[in-house]
Scaffold this active site. Structure first.
Site, PDB file in Angstrom:
ATOM      1  N   GLU A 221      46.583  33.927  31.850  1.00 20.93           N
ATOM      2  CA  GLU A 221      47.312  33.123  32.830  1.00 20.93           C
ATOM      3  C   GLU A 221      48.083  34.010  33.803  1.00 20.93           C
ATOM      4  O   GLU A 221      48.463  35.142  33.479  1.00 20.93           O
ATOM      5  CB  GLU A 221      48.308  32.157  32.154  1.00 20.93           C
ATOM      6  CG  GLU A 221      47.696  30.932  31.526  1.00 20.93           C
ATOM      7  CD  GLU A 221      47.468  31.099  30.041  1.00 20.93           C
ATOM      8  OE1 GLU A 221      46.676  30.332  29.475  1.00 20.93           O
ATOM      9  OE2 GLU A 221      48.070  32.023  29.454  1.00 20.93           O
ATOM     10  N   THR A 222      48.341  33.440  34.977  1.00 21.30           N
ATOM     11  CA  THR A 222      49.199  34.030  36.004  1.00 21.30           C
ATOM     12  C   THR A 222      50.119  32.919  36.504  1.00 21.30           C
ATOM     13  O   THR A 222      49.687  31.767  36.646  1.00 21.30           O
ATOM     14  CB  THR A 222      48.353  34.582  37.169  1.00 21.30           C
ATOM     15  OG1 THR A 222      47.496  35.613  36.677  1.00 21.30           O
ATOM     16  CG2 THR A 222      49.226  35.152  38.272  1.00 21.30           C
TER      17      THR A 222
END
Length: 294
Positions: free
Chosen positions: A47-48
């Site tokens: 994830e970002t």
């Protein structure tokens, strides 16, 4: 050309190159949805996150979370890590992060010198328990024998508390060590089970004394294996409390060992008037700083 500052950190660990990697953009104002998704794919992490001003000024920030292929309503280690970055930047007290799944409250952990060491987050929704799946289905996805799925307390069960549903599967110690995702089996299951809505995240666990050992596979989203999954740890903590009949519990979960990225997720769960609520917390360490050019 626009420049956006980012930091990366390792979450659910007290040292670099352990835990789960995360990229955080502390000020994503002006970014389009497509740019956020492209950056998440470019970082190629599970994830970002992208931080924006809150819709309600009473809250700290609005946080958008993207995996490699889609935006997520909630995720654990991105919430823990983003809270850490905001606290290090000077946000005082507890934090309130607006996410698609709801408001995520963040408790900041500090050492005796006042330095931020980690955070704990409360899942945005109470535990929701979904469909059970046959042991042989879970076993096929994990490439383990059906007999190694332990069903004495529960069948493989879908559960969530704001994030994507996770299939909680208790297994033997030998199966936990040997497990590997079978992509064809994952595809077959999501095609055959409409309730999955095209998504399957497999969370294997095994009690190990006072702690739990766990592994998570989500190959359909590009995460072959995840070293630390906060949004699986909270429904597991809540689900185990539900089975026990107790009012509250605390549970430490160790994940990522087989990947060489050991992680420690510290969970709590308690019964409330609106259902079982859970939290997860851990240490964080910054690794990289830089700029993305758009």
């Amino acid at each position: 050309m626009r420049a956006y500052r980012f930091v990366t950190l390792d979450v659910f660990t007290d040292r670099r190159f352990g835990g789960n990697q995360l990229a955080v953009f502390p000020d994503a104002r002006g970014m389009s949805d497509a740019e956020m998704q492209a950056l998440a794919a470019e970082f190629n992490l599970s994830e970002t996150t992208f931080v924006l001003p809150p819709a309600d000024p009473a809250n700290t920030a609005r946080v958008r979370i993207f995996n490699r292929v889609a935006e997520m309503p909630f995720a654990g280690h991105p919430s823990v890590g983003t809270g850490f970055v905001l606290a290090e930047a000077g946000q005082a007290g507890s934090l309130r992060l607006e996410q698609i799944a709801g408001l995520v409250t963040v408790e900041v952990w500090r050492d005796t010198a006042g330095q931020v060491t980690g955070t704990a987050i409360a899942a945005p929704q109470p535990l929701a328990v979904g469909q059970e799946l046959p042991a042989e289905v879970a076993a096929a996805c994990a490439s383990i024998p059906s007999a190694s799925v332990v069903t004495a307390r529960h069948a493989p069960t879908l559960a969530a508390d704001g994030g994507n549903p996770r299939l909680l599967v208790e297994v033997t110690a030998e199966a936990l060590a040997a497990a590997a995702p079978d992509l064809a089996a994952f595809r077959r299951v999501v095609a055959e089970v409409p309730a999955l809505r095209g998504f399957l995240s497999l969370y294997l666990y095994r009690r190990d004394g006072a702690t739990v050992r766990a592994r998570m596979f989500s190959p359909l989203t590009g995460t072959w294996e995840d070293p630390a999954t906060g949004s699986a740890a909270t429904p597991l903590a809540g689900f185990l409390l539900r089975l026990s009949g107790a009012e509250s519990a605390a549970l430490d979960i160790i994940q990522g060992v087989e990947m060489g990225r050991p992680s420690l997720l510290r969970t709590t769960a308690r019964r409330t008037a609106e259902g079982i609520r859970a939290t997860v917390g851990g240490g964080c360490v910054q690794v990289l700083r830089g700029e993305a050019l758009l």
